[in-house]
Enzyme design. Sequence first.
Site, short mmCIF file in Angstrom:
data_model
loop_
_atom_site.label_atom_id
_atom_site.label_comp_id
_atom_site.label_asym_id
_atom_site.label_seq_id
_atom_site.Cartn_x
_atom_site.Cartn_y
_atom_site.Cartn_z
N SER A 20 0.83 -1.21 0.00
CA SER A 20 0.00 0.00 0.00
C SER A 20 0.86 1.26 0.00
O SER A 20 0.53 2.25 -0.66
CB SER A 20 -0.94 0.00 1.21
OG SER A 20 -0.21 0.01 2.42
N ILE A 140 17.32 0.58 5.24
CA ILE A 140 18.79 0.72 5.32
C ILE A 140 19.43 0.24 4.02
O ILE A 140 19.23 -0.90 3.62
CB ILE A 140 19.35 -0.10 6.49
CG1 ILE A 140 18.70 0.32 7.82
CG2 ILE A 140 20.86 0.04 6.58
CD1 ILE A 140 19.07 -0.57 8.98
N LYS A 209 17.84 -13.40 6.26
CA LYS A 209 18.59 -12.19 5.93
C LYS A 209 20.09 -12.45 5.98
O LYS A 209 20.85 -11.93 5.15
CB LYS A 209 18.19 -11.07 6.89
CG LYS A 209 16.74 -10.64 6.73
CD LYS A 209 16.31 -9.71 7.85
CE LYS A 209 14.84 -9.30 7.71
NZ LYS A 209 14.38 -8.47 8.84
#
EC number: 1.1.1.3
Length: 436
Positions: A20, A140, A209
Amino acid sequence: MCEGQKPLKVAVLGCGSVGSQVVRLLTEQAGDLAARVGTRVELAGVAVRRIDAPREVDVPEGLLTTDAAGLVSRDDVDLVIEVIGGIEPARSLILSALEHGASVVTANKALLAEDGPTLFEAAEKAGRDLYYEAAVAGAIPILRPLRESLAGDKVTRVLGIVNGTTNFILDKMDSSGAGFAEALEEAQELGYAEADPTADVEGFDAAAKAAILASLAFHSRVTAADVHREGISEVTAADVQSAREMNSVVKLLAIAELRPGPDGDAVSVRVHPAMIPRSHPLASVREAYNAVFVESEAAGQLMFYGPGAGGAPTASAVLGDLVTVARNHLAGTRGPGESAYADRAVLPMGETRTRYHVAIDVDDRAGVLASVAQAFAEHDVSIQTVRQEGRGDDAQLVVVSHEATDAQLSATVEHLRGMDIVREVTSVMRVEGDTE
């Protein structure tokens, strides 16, 4: 902006908290994006599960569709943004988009960590871009520096706090003395933790990650399955207090580093709670913020810090990738693809060198300390510091080791648990940085 240049059509898959915000930014910043890209960027459609679901933004009329497969295969779609997450149908939709000639921007860490090579190979075959800055640490900028800015350097270590939920919980435990359950409840009340926090608190999110970071930093294929993973659900208020007494804090760290292996440098990748000294830059990362600390031979030490999640911050990273990919599309070029030329082996956790903090309840009598020290010596583990506190008939020893292999340290702990003088090994935690 090139006059008369045909606008670029963008399909968005998903319209949740991130999707969104992507739609909002594409709409509100249309003029600026056109100037930066060189032509207009227009929404071709937004794929959702339910047309009538409530949304944070108003999607322009006629753009919502439940036919994601049809949207990504349209001939007029130039770029696809995937922010639905998960493995399927995201993988099939991305592969279809690439096959039909669209470049892809994704925030899907789980998919990249599980099956990144398949996606990269499809992008290479199609001659299209696959960008994914938003998959790690939100707003980041860390993946682009690893992939491009440090491409001429040799990265030796990446150490990071890459999950905001666990950092918030551990920060609250440190600042207030709360236990894990109490801090988790506060995180859920404030919206930092999901109703089912398993992916965060058990380290699955951080492990995905870490795999992506290691793959980029060391030019080798690393999957989530290669990452040693431990969560924070077993961290106690006593562990946090013990760290405080060492002038340290407990953080859930993602650590990827080069280590000597049998055939040259190998990759070590792990996610686990660890004590770090308060003097370390990562120790000052508070609440739900993220930070990644990069060490390389020429550049030295670099730190990247900021909001690691959230709709708007993550959408910022998505739009940054979109501008780059759109420019490449107009120029008829593509950015760097997968770099796995080094093909380094991944070390098993037992061969990774680390340090332990061990708290041991023992009988308070003569010779106990010497016996404990002997147990460490038998496994070739040297002791850095030891602290003893008496409690009547028993005592607690807090031992911090020097660096050894994780297998040696684990064997030492098991040895201690079998000793008659040891009543209980109450805490075992790894230590990073110099705590002296």
